[in-house]
Motif scaffolding. Structure first.
Motif, mmCIF file in Angstrom:
data_model
loop_
_atom_site.group_PDB
_atom_site.id
_atom_site.type_symbol
_atom_site.label_atom_id
_atom_site.label_comp_id
_atom_site.label_asym_id
_atom_site.label_seq_id
_atom_site.Cartn_x
_atom_site.Cartn_y
_atom_site.Cartn_z
ATOM 1 N N ASP A 168 0.821 -1.212 0.000
ATOM 2 C CA ASP A 168 0.000 0.000 0.000
ATOM 3 C C ASP A 168 0.857 1.265 0.000
ATOM 4 N N SER A 171 1.189 3.308 -3.996
ATOM 5 C CA SER A 171 -0.150 3.291 -4.605
ATOM 6 C C SER A 171 -0.104 3.418 -6.121
ATOM 7 N N LYS A 174 0.615 0.077 -7.431
ATOM 8 C CA LYS A 174 -0.490 -0.813 -7.069
ATOM 9 C C LYS A 174 -1.660 -0.668 -8.041
ATOM 10 N N LYS A 175 -1.835 0.555 -8.591
ATOM 11 C CA LYS A 175 -2.922 0.819 -9.529
ATOM 12 C C LYS A 175 -2.494 0.609 -10.984
#
Length: 450
Positions: A168, A171, A174-175
């Motif tokens: 996390d 980000s 992660k996206k």
């Protein structure tokens, strides 16, 4: 003025070059020279030698080569001193068989006492300040404790679900989206594999990135990349890729409680050096241009005290316009690493046969000569590419050529071309018998060979 006399004995960084045949080889120079006045370097030897060359690294980072003929064992070279600061210099005396003697020296350019220091100028150059910067680890420095590293297959499986695998804390990644490699016959997400890890491509809102996932690593991996990134910050070196070391970034499906560090790098479009040569080796113009671009690139790195540490066809990318980019910095040397041992030994077909744990700014010298001579030789004689034998791990030289230069077919072929190519081939043969960090083949000296 103070004067210094060099005895001509070889440094610890080189094999003894005919020292017994002329123990009276001397180099005379001034240790301190007033700005805008000449530095006259006098070289004397009883040997039958032809010329003397002096490579000078100026305080502002620029480099220049001076040359003079030797007459009756005596040669004089006049150097310009246009600025204050420390001048790093190296004298090479050439005979019929190549370099006979080599000596490094330095001197200081000083301002006249009556001149005031101009605004914005300093006796120490910006380059010297950069090389001498003190870099320390921050108190809150974090390094992942990793006992066993995942393999390429585990990374490939986990990264197909970035929402799960990426921490996390990152980000943007992660996206993102994992990109499939369309340049291979068998479907794969892997874009490259090296000595320490595997590379994947991820597309994010902020751009495209290469994600290097480590399959093994030096014990001080995090610390090394901290020092490398800190040293490179603020230095404009377009041949290097922007990168960030990300601790605790990726986890595996098989072990979700453990996060592993990764290296996030800007994605660079380009083809490997081997592929570029394969496509263009018949173009003498492109090969000569590539050779010059490569040598100038390595001169710039060397001026900042940087060595890549693992130069090879895989770690050099060439754009359509001929621009070079160096990738894979696991073995890189920067000045804060002075006194350490090298974390790897590099590709054998590009390295000195005696390379061990040697580690300094001269780490690339031999590899630079190998690659430059390969490119320059092909520009003169495209048929030399036959020595590659469709081997992606080398150019035209193999490790055996360095162990036995006198029996090397490719070195004989290069010598037969004559001129500068012959001199470079002789220099390579000589370098193979010297110390792996021999300064006689620094990039600036290679460029000055005529």
């Amino acid at each position: 003025m103070l004067y210094a006399i060099g005895t001509g004995m070889p440094s610890t960084n080189q094999k003894k070059p005919d020292a017994d045949s002329d123990p009276e080889f001397t180099v005379n120079y001034k240790e301190d020279v007033e700005m805008n006045k000449p530095q006259v370097v006098s070289v004397k030897t009883r040997e039958n030698v032809k010329k003397v060359e002096i490579a000078v690294l100026y305080p502002n980072g620029q480099a220049k080569m001076y040359r003079s003929r030797m007459r009756d064992g005596v040669g004089k070279v006049e150097l310009t001193v246009p600025m204050p600061g420390k001048f790093l210099s190296s004298v090479a005396v050439y005979g019929s068989g190549g370099i006979k003697f080599l000596k490094d020296f330095s001197f200081t350019g000083s301002r006249p006492a009556e001149l005031e220091l101009e605004p914005g100028t300093r006796a120490n150059s910006e380059l010297e300040k950069i090389r001498n910067r003190v870099i320390k680890l921050p108190d809150n420095f974090h390094a992942d404790a990793v006992r066993a590293w995942p393999n390429s297959t585990s990374y490939a499986q986990s990264l197909q679900n970035l929402t799960f695998s990426i921490s996390d804390s990152y980000s943007d990644l992660k996206k993102g989206k994992l990109v499939r490699n369309k340049n291979v016959k068998i479907p794969s997400y892997i874009f490259g594999s090296g000595n320490f890890g595997t590379v994947f491509k991820i597309t994010c809102d902020s751009g495209d990135y290469a994600l290097k996932c480590f399959t093994r690593a030096a014990f001080d991996l995090a610390e090394r990349y901290y020092f490398i990134s800190s040293y490179l910050s603020g230095i404009n070196l377009p041949m290097l890729v922007g990168f960030n070391y990300l601790p605790s970034a990726v986890r595996m499906i098989s072990k979700p409680s453990q996060y592993y560090p990764v290296l996030r790098m800007d994605w660079i479009e380009g083809t490997s050096l081997n592929s570029y040569i394969e496509k263009n080796y018949n173009s003498s113009i492109l090969m000569k241009r590539l050779a010059d671009e490569f040598l100038n690139t390595m001169i710039s790195l060397h001026e900042y005290g940087i060595a890549h540490g693992d130069l090879s066809g895989d770690n050099i990318l060439v754009s359509d316009s001929g621009k070079l980019t160096l990738i894979d910095y696991d073995g890189m040397y920067v000045p804060p690493f002075s006194g350490r041992i090298a974390p790897e030994k590099g590709h054998e077909h590009f390295q000195h046969p005696a390379r061990g744990n040697h580690y300094s700014e001269d780490l690339d010298n031999f590899s630079v000569l190998v690659i430059y001579l390969s490119l320059y030789g092909i520009s003169r004689k495209p048929e030399l590419w036959k020595y590659n034998d469709n081997d992606g791990d080398k150019l035209i030289f193999s490790s055996g050529d360095f162990l036995n230069p006198e029996d090397s077919a490719v070195i004989r072929d290069l010598k037969s071309i004559g001129g500068r190519t012959r001199k470079l081939a002789i220099l390579l043969s000589q370098a193979a018998g010297m110390d792996p960090l021999w300064k006689g083949i620094e990039p600036i000296r290679i460029k000055g060979l005529r």
